[in-house]
Scaffold this active site. Structure first.
Site, PDB file in Angstrom:
ATOM      1  N   HIS A 447       0.827  -1.213   0.000  1.00 35.85           N
ATOM      2  CA  HIS A 447       0.000   0.000   0.000  1.00 35.85           C
ATOM      3  C   HIS A 447       0.859   1.259   0.000  1.00 35.85           C
ATOM      4  O   HIS A 447       0.924   2.008   0.961  1.00 35.85           O
ATOM      5  CB  HIS A 447      -0.940  -0.013   1.223  1.00 35.85           C
ATOM      6  CG  HIS A 447      -2.060  -0.971   1.095  1.00 35.85           C
ATOM      7  ND1 HIS A 447      -2.118  -2.171   1.759  1.00 35.85           N
ATOM      8  CD2 HIS A 447      -3.170  -0.932   0.307  1.00 35.85           C
ATOM      9  CE1 HIS A 447      -3.225  -2.825   1.429  1.00 35.85           C
ATOM     10  NE2 HIS A 447      -3.885  -2.094   0.559  1.00 35.85           N
ATOM     11  N   ASN A 448       1.535   1.463  -1.157  1.00 37.92           N
ATOM     12  CA  ASN A 448       2.389   2.648  -1.321  1.00 37.92           C
ATOM     13  C   ASN A 448       1.965   3.389  -2.584  1.00 37.92           C
ATOM     14  O   ASN A 448       0.965   3.019  -3.214  1.00 37.92           O
ATOM     15  CB  ASN A 448       3.858   2.193  -1.389  1.00 37.92           C
ATOM     16  CG  ASN A 448       4.044   1.117  -2.456  1.00 37.92           C
ATOM     17  OD1 ASN A 448       3.517   1.250  -3.569  1.00 37.92           O
ATOM     18  ND2 ASN A 448       4.733   0.032  -2.100  1.00 37.92           N
ATOM     19  N   ALA A 449       2.714   4.408  -2.943  1.00 39.47           N
ATOM     20  CA  ALA A 449       2.309   5.263  -4.075  1.00 39.47           C
ATOM     21  C   ALA A 449       2.304   4.479  -5.386  1.00 39.47           C
ATOM     22  O   ALA A 449       1.533   4.799  -6.303  1.00 39.47           O
ATOM     23  CB  ALA A 449       3.235   6.461  -4.177  1.00 39.47           C
ATOM     24  N   SER A 450       3.105   3.433  -5.467  1.00 34.30           N
ATOM     25  CA  SER A 450       3.102   2.656  -6.728  1.00 34.30           C
ATOM     26  C   SER A 450       1.790   1.884  -6.882  1.00 34.30           C
ATOM     27  O   SER A 450       1.276   1.705  -7.983  1.00 34.30           O
ATOM     28  CB  SER A 450       4.287   1.680  -6.746  1.00 34.30           C
ATOM     29  OG  SER A 450       5.497   2.409  -6.718  1.00 34.30           O
ATOM     30  N   HIS A 487      -6.724   7.078  -3.285  1.00 34.61           N
ATOM     31  CA  HIS A 487      -7.610   6.102  -2.624  1.00 34.61           C
ATOM     32  C   HIS A 487      -6.982   5.362  -1.449  1.00 34.61           C
ATOM     33  O   HIS A 487      -7.705   4.823  -0.620  1.00 34.61           O
ATOM     34  CB  HIS A 487      -8.154   5.103  -3.643  1.00 34.61           C
ATOM     35  CG  HIS A 487      -7.246   3.944  -3.866  1.00 34.61           C
ATOM     36  ND1 HIS A 487      -6.106   4.023  -4.646  1.00 34.61           N
ATOM     37  CD2 HIS A 487      -7.284   2.679  -3.380  1.00 34.61           C
ATOM     38  CE1 HIS A 487      -5.499   2.856  -4.638  1.00 34.61           C
ATOM     39  NE2 HIS A 487      -6.176   2.020  -3.879  1.00 34.61           N
ATOM     40  N   ASP A 488      -5.659   5.287  -1.336  1.00 35.70           N
ATOM     41  CA  ASP A 488      -5.007   4.631  -0.186  1.00 35.70           C
ATOM     42  C   ASP A 488      -4.034   5.575   0.513  1.00 35.70           C
ATOM     43  O   ASP A 488      -3.072   5.140   1.145  1.00 35.70           O
ATOM     44  CB  ASP A 488      -4.278   3.362  -0.638  1.00 35.70           C
ATOM     45  CG  ASP A 488      -5.185   2.123  -0.614  1.00 35.70           C
ATOM     46  OD1 ASP A 488      -4.914   1.157  -1.350  1.00 35.70           O
ATOM     47  OD2 ASP A 488      -6.180   2.149   0.134  1.00 35.70           O
TER      48      ASP A 488
HETATM   49  N1  LIG Z   1      -4.497 -11.787  -1.199  1.00 36.24           N
HETATM   50  C1  LIG Z   1      -4.678 -10.753  -1.973  1.00 36.24           C
HETATM   51  N2  LIG Z   1      -5.435  -9.734  -1.527  1.00 36.24           N
HETATM   52  C2  LIG Z   1      -5.577  -8.708  -2.363  1.00 36.24           C
HETATM   53  C3  LIG Z   1      -4.968  -8.667  -3.616  1.00 36.24           C
HETATM   54  N3  LIG Z   1      -5.303  -7.489  -4.161  1.00 36.24           N
HETATM   55  C4  LIG Z   1      -6.101  -6.837  -3.302  1.00 36.24           C
HETATM   56  N4  LIG Z   1      -6.245  -7.580  -2.217  1.00 36.24           N
HETATM   57  C5  LIG Z   1      -7.060  -7.258  -1.063  1.00 36.24           C
HETATM   58  O1  LIG Z   1      -8.157  -6.463  -1.527  1.00 36.24           O
HETATM   59  C6  LIG Z   1      -8.157  -5.281  -0.766  1.00 36.24           C
HETATM   60  C7  LIG Z   1      -8.662  -4.086  -1.456  1.00 36.24           C
HETATM   61  O2  LIG Z   1      -8.590  -2.996  -0.557  1.00 36.24           O
HETATM   62  P1  LIG Z   1      -7.206  -2.652   0.105  1.00 36.24           P
HETATM   63  O3  LIG Z   1      -6.307  -2.119  -0.930  1.00 36.24           O
HETATM   64  O4  LIG Z   1      -7.453  -1.873   1.299  1.00 36.24           O
HETATM   65  O5  LIG Z   1      -6.595  -4.068   0.560  1.00 36.24           O
HETATM   66  C8  LIG Z   1      -6.681  -5.058  -0.471  1.00 36.24           C
HETATM   67  C9  LIG Z   1      -6.270  -6.412  -0.087  1.00 36.24           C
HETATM   68  O6  LIG Z   1      -6.729  -6.705   1.209  1.00 36.24           O
HETATM   69  C10 LIG Z   1      -4.177  -9.770  -4.015  1.00 36.24           C
HETATM   70  O7  LIG Z   1      -3.619  -9.792  -5.097  1.00 36.24           O
HETATM   71  N5  LIG Z   1      -4.072 -10.778  -3.171  1.00 36.24           N
END
Ligand SMILES: Nc1nc2c(ncn2[C@@H]2O[C@@H]3COP(=O)(O)O[C@H]3[C@H]2O)c(=O)[nH]1
EC number: 3.1.4.-
Length: 705
Positions: A447-450, A487-488
């Protein structure tokens, strides 16, 4: 099926079956076999004259017409209390066109206006009378009343229309009438109520069996729909005539009262959720409509096996979380699905309070680097295929030294003319992007800018899809690009469950509801609107546009809360795009953008395998860190299978696709017509499945970054 003789009428009112009406005319016209030989309706006429008589009037009277003479000055008083079928105007009446116009305005089409004259009427005078819709002329000495008789018969039938409409609007059965050109000519109130269609949207549309079949299935019926068609025809049976489509109630011998009474148990079960308005009145939510329709259905199926299913449906719909799936929705005992469910949807109950969480430790303020960033040749090259699904955001991350978000956004916002839409100077946008980018945490594995850049590119790619562009309004497209970018924002590398269990200030602030998603969008607006930051990209929007833009961005970011995944999926799937009302267009656009952003946010499992694998490794590493901290602090472990010591990464990906990604992408790629994206998801899925058996925890120490 009784065949009724029916006339064809071009107006939007349905013709009335001649059988249904007693014939107009004298005794010899009474038709045998009618239900009862009632008195035929009176054939009434008035003669507006200052004195006159002749053969024509005699003829009328000899064929059961009542003809009353009335002076021009008293005609209007008479018409205020009666409606003769025929109004004869003496051509010698003073200022006849004005009188004719006045009478026409009183009777409209309910009476036939005819000028009676002892000489031919000039062309010029006919034209002036035609302005009062007078097109029929007779002579005092004529004995031909055939046209009068014909028009009077028609008028008599048409006059019963308001009463018939009232009756049709009172019946419980949905009724649709299509004329001989197979165009919908009429639908009653029950049709609107039971199908959700709006009369004005349906009348004039081609007759459509598919539309009827797509309408909610009828009560008691096993079939998609049990519309019966009353094909009616004119005297010439070979002519197709009209069709009356009727959705019958299945009569079970109960009176209406009994039926409802028999459904008493259903009433108690329903406990309709009604939101009381301030005035104490009942304002029912749509769910209540659904529940009441189900109640009716159960009454009709009482005693049958359908009633059981309906009662189950009512029980489910009456629950608090009608969109959050109970875990039984997935394979029983599926450990991974259960833990996804617990960790992402149910969210663990609060555990014991321990020392400061990692979230606070991560919170540091980063200064914005210089306002404009030099775009190197490598960056420019990495941005070349930003319009393709195969776009490699991790390559851009590398060559831009972790500025993929700002570099990609500068290009995409330019292509989508976001600055123009916001009337925002480009340098303000550049500063805004750099500030937003700086408030993501580069220490987070996922959960970073990328990740934001990845979601932004997916958002742009989806917006490029023709079927999406058709339905998404321009301002919502800009809003979705901004929402993707933020969004994050300031994500701490821990999930909502962790923040709730550690009673982080954010979870208290947002009452444990979409804690992170609320924070991402609130912080983005705080940073944007903070005057000292001088990055207000919304500053030049008029108040209403700002409010609308803000509302869309907030809604779209909140839609990325995985806990509400099934809610947004359901809303997207039940969208009725055939309803083209402007008010619906905006709502459809928002629903589509919410789904679009949701799918962009979980799109990494559908990317090219190299990217899919690296994103998966990134997210599981972030989960490993969360699990480690939860265990270290004796917190409830929200997703125990994400433990570096035991995790089977391929299986976690298989579980994520099974539980979230497949259904969402099946719906989304069908709507957006992007089959290759779904194909890639399934290909990656199979690859993860093929890797699961050989995976060992040792692999968890050499994951890709
Ligand atoms: N296991 C897994 N979870 C994912 C993947 N992509 C998104 N998620 C989950 O889906 C969620 C979407 O919202 P968030 O980005 O908060 O956190 C993300 C993760 O919890 C993935 O490729 N694998």
């Amino acid at each position: 099926m009784p065949w009724c003789c029916i006339g064809s009428s071009s107006s939007s009112t349905p013709p009335i079956s001649a059988d249904a009406l007693l014939p107009l005319g004298n005794q010899e016209n009474t038709q045998p076999g009618l239900p009862h030989q009632a008195k035929t309706p009176a054939k009434t006429a008035i003669l507006v004259t200052t004195g006159g008589d002749g053969l024509f009037i005699d003829r009328l009277r000899s064929t059961n017409w009542t003809v009353d003479s009335v002076s021009p000055s008293s005609v209007e008083a008479l018409l205020a209390r009666s409606r003769p079928l025929l109004i004869l105007l003496d051509s010698r009446t003073e200022d006849l066109p004005a009188l004719a116009k006045s009478i026409r305005s009183m009777v409209e089409d309910e009476s036939l206006l005819t000028v009676i004259s002892d000489r031919s009427i000039s062309e010029k005078r006919r034209r002036s009378l035609a302005k009062a819709n007078i097109v029929h002329f007779v002579s005092w000495n004529s004995r031909d009343t055939s046209l009068i008789e014909y028009v009077a018969r028609l008028n008599a039938r048409l006059r019963i229309l308001p009463a018939l409409y009232t009756a049709l609007d009172e019946v419980d059965e949905a009724i649709e009438v299509c004329d001989d050109s197979h165009t919908v000519a009429y639908v009653n109130s029950a049709y609107e109520r039971l199908t959700g269609c709006v009369r004005s949207q349906v009348i004039g549309q081609p007759d459509s069996e598919i539309r009827r079949k797509s309408l909610p299935s009828s009560f008691g019926g096993r079939r998609n729909c049990d519309w019966s068609c009353l094909r009616v025809s004119t005297a010439n049976a070979s002519f197709s005539g009209h069709c009356v489509y009727l959705r019958r109630r299945v009569s079970d011998g109960f009176s209406n009262h009994d039926q409802h009474f028999a459904g008493g148990q259903m009433h108690r079960d329903l406990s309709l959720k009604s939101i009381r308005s301030q005035g104490g009145g009942l304002v029912d939510a749509p769910i209540s409509e659904v529940l009441s329709l189900l109640r009716e259905a159960s009454v009709l199926c009482e005693g049958g096996d359908a009633a059981k299913y309906i009662k189950d449906a009512v029980r489910l719909l009456s629950s608090q979380e009608i969109y959050a799936p109970s875990i039984t929705r997935f394979r029983d005992g599926d450990r991974i699905a259960t833990q996804y469910y617990d960790g992402l949807i149910r969210l663990q109950q609060p555990g014991r309070q321990r020392k400061r969480s990692v979230v606070d430790a991560y919170r540091d303020k980063r200064s914005c680097s210089d306002a404009r960033r030099r775009v190197s040749g490598e960056v420019r090259q990495a941005l070349e295929n930003e319009h393709l699904w195969s776009f490699d955001v991790l390559q851009l991350e590398r060559v831009s030294e972790h500025h993929a978000l700002s570099q990609l956004a500068l290009k995409l916002f330019g292509r989508w003319k976001v600055c123009e839409m916001l009337q925002c100077p480009e340098d303000t946008m550049t500063r805004w992007l750099l500030s937003i980018e700086a408030h993501y945490h580069p220490v987070n594995a996922y959960h970073n800018a990328s990740h934001a850049a990845d979601v932004l590119q997916a958002t742009s790619f989806f917006l490029d899809a023709p079927s999406v562009a058709t339905y998404v309004v321009e301002s919502h497209a800009a809003a979705s690009l901004i929402a993707a970018t933020i969004h994050d924002l300031d994500h701490p590398g821990r999930g909502n469950a962790f923040l709730i269990n550690t009673r982080q200030s954010l979870s208290i602030l947002y009452n444990d509801l979409s804690v992170l998603e609320n924070h991402h969008v609130a912080l983005a607006f705080q940073l944007t609107l903070q005057a000292s930051n001088n990055i207000n990209i919304l500053a030049n929007l008029p108040r209403e546009e700002f409010a609308a833009m803000r509302s869309c961005i907030v809604e779209m970011v909140l839609a990325t809360d995985i806990r509400r995944h099934f809610e947004y999926l359901a809303k997207f799937n039940q969208m009725e795009l055939t309803d083209e009302r402007e008010s619906e267009r905006e709502a459809h656009s928002i629903t589509i953008c919410n789904m679009l952003l949701k799918c962009a946010d979980i799109s990494n499992p559908a990317r090219e395998w190299g990217l899919c694998e690296r994103w998966a490794h990134r997210i599981v590493q972030e989960y490993f860190e969360q699990t480690r901290e939860e265990k270290e602090k004796a917190l409830p472990v929200t997703m125990a299978f994400f433990d570096r010591e035991t995790c089977n990464v391929p299986l976690t990906q298989v579980g994520f696709v099974d539980m979230f990604a497949r259904e969402a992408f099946s719906c989304w790629t069908q709507f957006a017509r992007l089959p290759h994206v779904l194909k890639q998801l399934e290909s990656n899925y199979e690859r993860w499945r093929s890797m699961a058996d050989a995976w060992t925890p040792a692999h968890n120490n050499s994951l890709l970054s």
